[in-house]
Design a protein around this motif. Structure first.
Motif, PDB file in Angstrom:
ATOM      1  N   PRO A   1      35.214  18.346  40.502  1.00  0.00           N
ATOM      2  CA  PRO A   1      34.204  19.039  41.318  1.00  0.00           C
ATOM      3  C   PRO A   1      33.486  18.144  42.318  1.00  0.00           C
ATOM      4  CG  PRO A   1      33.453  18.761  39.043  1.00  0.00           C
ATOM      5  CD  PRO A   1      34.902  18.411  39.062  1.00  0.00           C
ATOM      6  N   SER A   2      33.285  16.881  41.992  1.00  0.00           N
ATOM      7  CA  SER A   2      32.565  15.984  42.905  1.00  0.00           C
ATOM      8  C   SER A   2      33.412  15.572  44.100  1.00  0.00           C
ATOM      9  CB  SER A   2      32.093  14.735  42.161  1.00  0.00           C
ATOM     10  OG  SER A   2      33.204  13.978  41.692  1.00  0.00           O
ATOM     11  N   GLN A   3      34.732  15.818  44.042  1.00  0.00           N
ATOM     12  CA  GLN A   3      35.626  15.424  45.120  1.00  0.00           C
ATOM     13  C   GLN A   3      36.239  16.630  45.842  1.00  0.00           C
ATOM     14  OE1 GLN A   3      35.908  12.143  45.813  1.00  0.00           O
ATOM     15  NE2 GLN A   3      34.507  11.794  44.118  1.00  0.00           N
ATOM     16  N   ALA A   4      36.013  17.827  45.315  1.00  0.00           N
ATOM     17  CA  ALA A   4      36.690  19.019  45.823  1.00  0.00           C
ATOM     18  C   ALA A   4      35.954  19.652  46.996  1.00  0.00           C
ATOM     19  CB  ALA A   4      36.857  20.043  44.700  1.00  0.00           C
ATOM     20  N   ALA A   5      36.671  20.497  47.716  1.00  0.00           N
ATOM     21  CA  ALA A   5      36.098  21.246  48.840  1.00  0.00           C
ATOM     22  C   ALA A   5      36.528  22.700  48.744  1.00  0.00           C
ATOM     23  CB  ALA A   5      36.548  20.650  50.170  1.00  0.00           C
ATOM     24  N   LYS A   6      35.682  23.588  49.243  1.00  0.00           N
ATOM     25  CA  LYS A   6      35.984  25.020  49.256  1.00  0.00           C
ATOM     26  C   LYS A   6      36.751  25.358  50.519  1.00  0.00           C
ATOM     27  CE  LYS A   6      32.701  27.978  50.127  1.00  0.00           C
ATOM     28  NZ  LYS A   6      31.483  28.823  50.019  1.00  0.00           N
ATOM     29  N   VAL A   7      37.818  26.145  50.378  1.00  0.00           N
ATOM     30  CA  VAL A   7      38.630  26.540  51.516  1.00  0.00           C
ATOM     31  C   VAL A   7      38.827  28.055  51.506  1.00  0.00           C
ATOM     32  CG1 VAL A   7      39.850  24.335  51.588  1.00  0.00           C
ATOM     33  CG2 VAL A   7      40.818  26.215  50.274  1.00  0.00           C
ATOM     34  N   ASP A   8      39.219  28.570  52.671  1.00  0.00           N
ATOM     35  CA  ASP A   8      39.494  29.997  52.804  1.00  0.00           C
ATOM     36  C   ASP A   8      40.978  30.312  52.714  1.00  0.00           C
ATOM     37  OD1 ASP A   8      36.720  30.996  53.450  1.00  0.00           O
ATOM     38  OD2 ASP A   8      36.967  29.529  55.058  1.00  0.00           O
ATOM     39  N   ALA A   9      41.815  29.313  52.978  1.00  0.00           N
ATOM     40  CA  ALA A   9      43.261  29.511  52.913  1.00  0.00           C
ATOM     41  C   ALA A   9      43.939  28.151  52.864  1.00  0.00           C
ATOM     42  CB  ALA A   9      43.756  30.322  54.110  1.00  0.00           C
ATOM     43  N   ILE A  10      45.226  28.173  52.561  1.00  0.00           N
ATOM     44  CA  ILE A  10      46.026  26.945  52.499  1.00  0.00           C
ATOM     45  C   ILE A  10      47.289  27.137  53.332  1.00  0.00           C
ATOM     46  CG2 ILE A  10      47.347  25.377  51.025  1.00  0.00           C
ATOM     47  CD1 ILE A  10      45.499  26.193  48.721  1.00  0.00           C
ATOM     48  N   VAL A  11      47.585  26.154  54.172  1.00  0.00           N
ATOM     49  CA  VAL A  11      48.828  26.144  54.939  1.00  0.00           C
ATOM     50  C   VAL A  11      49.623  24.922  54.496  1.00  0.00           C
ATOM     51  CG1 VAL A  11      49.871  25.874  57.219  1.00  0.00           C
ATOM     52  CG2 VAL A  11      47.843  27.316  56.936  1.00  0.00           C
ATOM     53  N   SER A  12      50.858  25.129  54.074  1.00  0.00           N
ATOM     54  CA  SER A  12      51.699  24.014  53.635  1.00  0.00           C
ATOM     55  C   SER A  12      52.803  23.760  54.647  1.00  0.00           C
ATOM     56  CB  SER A  12      52.315  24.311  52.263  1.00  0.00           C
ATOM     57  OG  SER A  12      53.175  23.251  51.867  1.00  0.00           O
ATOM     58  N   THR A  13      52.895  22.509  55.120  1.00  0.00           N
ATOM     59  CA  THR A  13      53.993  22.112  55.998  1.00  0.00           C
ATOM     60  C   THR A  13      55.060  21.364  55.198  1.00  0.00           C
ATOM     61  OG1 THR A  13      53.036  19.951  56.577  1.00  0.00           O
ATOM     62  CG2 THR A  13      52.343  21.855  57.890  1.00  0.00           C
ATOM     63  N   ILE A  14      54.911  21.376  53.866  1.00  0.00           N
ATOM     64  CA  ILE A  14      55.825  20.668  52.975  1.00  0.00           C
ATOM     65  C   ILE A  14      56.954  21.601  52.575  1.00  0.00           C
ATOM     66  CG2 ILE A  14      56.000  19.350  50.831  1.00  0.00           C
ATOM     67  CD1 ILE A  14      54.080  18.153  52.843  1.00  0.00           C
ATOM     68  N   GLY A  15      58.145  21.059  52.431  1.00  0.00           N
ATOM     69  CA  GLY A  15      59.291  21.874  52.059  1.00  0.00           C
ATOM     70  C   GLY A  15      59.400  22.182  50.585  1.00  0.00           C
ATOM     71  N   PHE A  16      58.464  21.670  49.771  1.00  0.00           N
ATOM     72  CA  PHE A  16      58.509  21.928  48.336  1.00  0.00           C
ATOM     73  C   PHE A  16      57.628  23.129  47.991  1.00  0.00           C
ATOM     74  CE2 PHE A  16      59.359  17.375  48.767  1.00  0.00           C
ATOM     75  CZ  PHE A  16      60.530  17.261  48.017  1.00  0.00           C
TER      76      PHE A  16
END
Length: 279
Positions: free
Chosen positions: A243-258
């Motif tokens: 929790p001390s290192q995390a951030a809140k986001v609205d969405a995730i975009v992955s440019t990774i092929g995995f």
């Protein structure tokens, strides 16, 4: 996997013997198990830890096979960090360890490893026009967001004519990037972040080695949906969440092929049905 079977240094080889399961040979597996959490999907993190510490531990293990394994690990450590200087150092290391004794080669000091974090965050304002060895990376999404909302960031943007998205109303989108593309200075990385900012989106660009994308989502990202679920008791976070290192986001975009959810390549064991990626 097929190419890995050609990896060999002296008596050490990555070739699989007999009809056993695929993967590294027993010597590598034995060391790898000492650095792994035990979870199938987290083995890549254990592997990266092994690359950092394994060669130093093998200094104290006698025998030719241990020495050859150490050379392989040290060479791969240079290769994994990437960059022209590290690739050159890797070849020098192999020449000094493997080729017949040559005083001209042996007397050349082996350069130190040029290290880029295995996981980090970046922004064009801290990267463009700066040598890669001096580039500034952020250790966690929380540190990055603190900088992104800071006076320092706004001043840099004004000085360079860089258009920033408004921090008060802009959506926050985590962008998963391939670490090797960051190290080699692929142009699309900076272009993507710059365009997102210009379009009124705050990017949270996280670079990773590849298959461990799920650990970033699990441990370092959250959302209103997840926060509300935890408060209501309908969602239980993994114990690895920071929790001390995390951030809140609205969405995730992955440019990774995995795949985002799942273990390493070839594994059928799921990593986590990440609630943060569902809404």
């Amino acid at each position: 996997t097929e190419l890995m079977t050609y990896n060999r240094v002296g008596t050490f080889s990555m070739e699989q013997k007999g009809d056993g399961p695929s993967g590294p040979p027993p010597a590598v597996k034995a060391i790898l198990n000492k650095f792994s959490s035990g979870k199938e999907e987290d083995k890549i993190n254990g592997y990266l830890k092994m690359l950092k510490i394994g060669p130093d531990l093998l200094k104290y293990v006698p025998g030719e096979k241990a020495g050859d394994l150490r050379t392989w690990l040290e060479a791969y450590r240079y290769w994994n960090q990437g960059g022209t200087a590290n690739a050159s150092s890797m070849l020098q290391l192999l020449a000094q360890r493997i080729l017949p004794h040559n005083k001209d080669i042996e007397r050349i000091p082996l350069p130190d490893l040029e290290v880029t974090p295995d996981v980090g965050l970046l922004h064009p304002l801290t990267m463009d026009g700066i040598p890669s060895s001096c580039a500034r990376y952020f250790a966690s999404p929380k540190e990055y967001i603190n900088w992104r909302e800071s006076k320092e960031c706004r001043q840099l943007a004004e000085q360079r004519g860089f258009r920033l998205a408004p921090t008060e109303i802009a959506p926050r989108i985590a962008v998963l990037l391939y670490r090797k593309h960051v190290i080699t200075g692929q142009r699309y990385v900076g272009d993507l972040i710059t365009q997102m900012e210009a379009d009124g989106i705050i990017p949270i660009p996280v670079f990773i080695n590849g298959v461990e994308a799920h650990t970033i989502v699990r441990d370092l990202l959250t959302s209103d949906y997840e926060i509300n679920g935890v408060a209501k008791g309908t969602i239980v976070r993994d114990t690895t969440y920071q929790p001390s290192q995390a951030a809140k986001v609205d969405a995730i975009v992955s440019t990774i092929g995995f795949p985002l959810v799942g273990g390493p390549a070839g594994s059928m064991e799921a990593g986590r049905n990440a609630a943060v990626a569902e809404n």
